[in-house]
Design a protein around this motif. Structure first.
Motif, PDB file in Angstrom:
ATOM      1  N   ASP A 355       0.794  -1.115  -0.013  1.00 18.44           N
ATOM      2  CA  ASP A 355       0.018   0.020   0.136  1.00 18.44           C
ATOM      3  C   ASP A 355       0.938   1.566  -0.271  1.00 18.44           C
ATOM      4  O   ASP A 355       0.743   2.276   0.875  1.00 18.44           O
ATOM      5  N   SER A 401     -12.689 -12.501   3.291  1.00 22.69           N
ATOM      6  CA  SER A 401     -12.765 -11.092   4.935  1.00 22.69           C
ATOM      7  C   SER A 401     -12.030 -11.405   5.668  1.00 22.69           C
ATOM      8  O   SER A 401     -11.142 -10.289   6.342  1.00 22.69           O
ATOM      9  N   ASP A 425      -7.279  -7.312   2.807  1.00 18.25           N
ATOM     10  CA  ASP A 425      -8.483  -5.785   3.075  1.00 18.25           C
ATOM     11  C   ASP A 425      -8.031  -4.756   1.828  1.00 18.25           C
ATOM     12  O   ASP A 425      -8.970  -4.548   1.405  1.00 18.25           O
ATOM     13  N   THR A 428      -9.006  -6.300  -1.312  1.00 16.72           N
ATOM     14  CA  THR A 428     -11.008  -6.623  -1.569  1.00 16.72           C
ATOM     15  C   THR A 428     -10.828  -5.112  -2.029  1.00 16.72           C
ATOM     16  O   THR A 428     -12.215  -4.597  -2.590  1.00 16.72           O
ATOM     17  N   ASP A 429     -10.225  -3.982  -1.175  1.00 15.04           N
ATOM     18  CA  ASP A 429     -10.490  -2.501  -1.504  1.00 15.04           C
ATOM     19  C   ASP A 429     -10.977  -2.382  -2.598  1.00 15.04           C
ATOM     20  O   ASP A 429     -11.434  -1.293  -3.238  1.00 15.04           O
ATOM     21  N   ARG A 430      -9.821  -2.344  -3.593  1.00  9.63           N
ATOM     22  CA  ARG A 430      -9.135  -2.018  -4.778  1.00  9.63           C
ATOM     23  C   ARG A 430     -10.374  -3.255  -5.723  1.00  9.63           C
ATOM     24  O   ARG A 430     -10.557  -2.408  -7.039  1.00  9.63           O
ATOM     25  N   ASP A 432     -13.259  -3.433  -4.747  1.00  7.88           N
ATOM     26  CA  ASP A 432     -14.553  -2.899  -4.716  1.00  7.88           C
ATOM     27  C   ASP A 432     -14.755  -1.858  -5.730  1.00  7.88           C
ATOM     28  O   ASP A 432     -15.536  -1.610  -6.368  1.00  7.88           O
ATOM     29  N   GLN A 433     -13.908  -1.098  -5.135  1.00  8.92           N
ATOM     30  CA  GLN A 433     -13.687  -0.012  -6.301  1.00  8.92           C
ATOM     31  C   GLN A 433     -13.510  -0.421  -8.196  1.00  8.92           C
ATOM     32  O   GLN A 433     -14.292   0.259  -9.236  1.00  8.92           O
TER      33      GLN A 433
END
Length: 497
Positions: A355, A401, A425, A428-430, A432-433
């Motif tokens: 990140d 998750s 995480d 998963t977030d990217r 979702d984007q």
């Protein structure tokens, strides 16, 4: 004369009262609230103004304020990723934002190609944008006044409550306090509204100056509405006998499965399996389903443009769709290759933390490019000759998750650092984007959205069947297995009319 003299002495008293009020700490606090809360709140709550420019739907509003002193205007394409407009730099919190799309092909949009009408159309478009922003600004001015009055009322009530709390033994009633404070609250309201209007005027002047200076640099209509677009031309002979078709990448081709019995066209070079999404879907819906998906396909190189596979050049998948006049539905599986998903996950396996600012910026850049390419693809699909139903499939997550880091697929090869919960995480977030862009674009065109629910790797519990995804020890990690392909097909089949 005495009366006149007394009146002359009393005239300055309201001004002296107003001056004292300006120095009181409740009024100073109220002014700060008007500037730091009232103006940003007004910008955020003022609705965008809808316009029709060159046959395109455009909304004019403002970006959500941030803490920077200067920033660019914003552009939102088909309601998805927000991009900066570097040519329009504005000082202050009020920075215009344009929302475009979906792009429409009509007679008004065709003016962009007419040399005689282009200059006049450009001038009219700029004038419409100016008028739309002024209308938004005037509506915001009303909101600024309302916000100023609300803040004055809030601080005034707090002031009255403070007086009541300090009163002892019920010496003062609410009526007494109101009688004592009514003039003060009136002066506070005057100060609040004046400050809000002056601040809104200053923000508007800065925004208007920056916007007009930036618009003066616009040299073509494509800078405003992106009306210029080249769609793939039909390729190959006319193909009939198929009710549906699947376009996309290796997930839809189902790499690693058994080859098709009688390969045709690019079935071999694209490693299409017999139990692919199209193959399984053909067993669930009436009519044949043609598989056009190919591994490593992106929108630019695969769907809307040709794709090179070794020594073979595979025609654009959209171009092949245009030669299928009987299509009733089309399934689209695209996205991860466009944003370099394999690069990102490989990087996360190999370093302590993935990140960092470099990869974050690269991902945002690729998402912006994908947003533009995706908009063009959606319009291509909406204009297919047979007007088929379009089903867009979102990207599934590879890990749950809460993942056990000791899981072999999370731990990775012996030389790898492996995936931690923080890395999962992030992935998963990217993902979702990416899905937010896929979903929003599809909904703009009225297309269906299929959200596959595959059992991820490292998940606990089983239904007695084989895994849905191939693991690191398999030939094509993170791609669907035969069971996973069957689940994908079932998700899509429920949406097909």
């Amino acid at each position: 004369m005495v009366v006149t003299r007394e009146r002359a002495v009393e005239r300055p008293r309201p001004m002296r009262a107003l001056g004292r009020e300006l120095r009181s700490w409740p009024t100073v606090l109220m002014v700060l609230l008007c500037l730091t809360v009232g103006i940003p709140l007004t910008i955020a709550l003022t609705p965008a103004q809808d316009l029709r420019i060159l046959g395109q739907h455009i909304s004019v509003g403002a970006r959500t304020p941030d803490l920077s002193l200067e920033g660019p205007a914003g552009l939102v394409q088909i309601g998805n990723t927000q991009l900066d407009i570097p040519r329009i730099q504005v000082w202050g919190p009020l920075r215009p934002q344009l929302s475009l799309g979906p792009v429409q092909r009509n007679d008004d949009a065709a003016k962009v190609f007419d040399p005689e009408a282009s200059a006049q159309a450009t001038a009219q478009a700029v004038e419409q944008l100016r008028t739309g922003f002024v209308n938004w600004y005037l509506l915001g001015a009303v909101g600024a006044v309302g916000t100023g009055l609300a803040i004055a009322a809030l601080v005034g009530c707090a002031r009255m409550l403070g007086i009541l709390r300090r009163a002892r033994g019920g010496e003062l009633t609410v009526a007494d306090v109101w009688h004592r404070c009514s003039g003060t609250i009136g002066r506070m309201a005057l100060v609040s509204v004046t400050v809000s209007v002056l601040a809104w005027g200053a923000c508007g002047a800065l925004a208007y100056t920056g916007t007009m200076r930036g618009l003066a640099q616009v040299g073509s209509l494509s800078d405003l509405v992106g009306a210029s677009r080249v769609t793939p031309a039909p390729v190959g002979p006319t193909v009939t006998g198929f009710a549906g078709a699947v376009i996309g990448d290796s997930r839809a081709a189902r790499v690693g499965g058994p080859p098709v019995a009688d390969p045709e066209g690019d079935d071999v070079v694209c490693q299409r399996s017999a139990d692919s999404l199209a193959g399984e879907l053909a067993t669930m819906v009436p009519g044949g389903v043609r598989n056009l998906a190919c591994p490593s396909a992106t929108i630019a190189q695969g769907l809307r443009g040709p794709q090179q596979r070794g020594e073979t050049q595979v025609p654009p998948q959209v171009a092949l769709l245009k030669q299928m006049p009987d299509l009733r539905f089309v399934v689209v599986a695209i996205g991860p290759n466009d944003v370099g998903w394999s690069d990102l996950i490989t990087y996360c396996y190999g370093v302590e933390t993935c990140d960092d600012n470099l990869t974050r910026g690269e991902f945002d850049y690729r998402m912006g490019a994908f947003d533009r390419e995706y908009a063009a693809l959606l319009q291509d699909l909406a204009e297919l000759p047979s007007r088929p139903q379009v089903v867009v499939m979102t990207s599934y997550g590879a890990f749950p998750s809460e993942t056990d880091p000791a899981c072999p697929d999370a731990r990775g090869p012996a030389y790898a650092v492996g995936l931690t919960q923080d890395k999962i995480d992030l992935l998963t977030d990217r993902n979702d984007q990416l899905n937010a862009v896929l979903r929003t674009g599809a909904e703009k065109y009225g297309f269906a959205v299929a959200q596959p629910d595959l059992r991820p790797l490292c998940s606990t519990g089983t239904d007695g069947m084989s895994p849905d995804l191939q693991g690191l020890s398999d030939g094509y990690a993170f791609h669907p297995t035969a069971i996973g392909s069957l689940r994908l097909a079932a998700t899509v089949a429920r949406l097909v009319d």
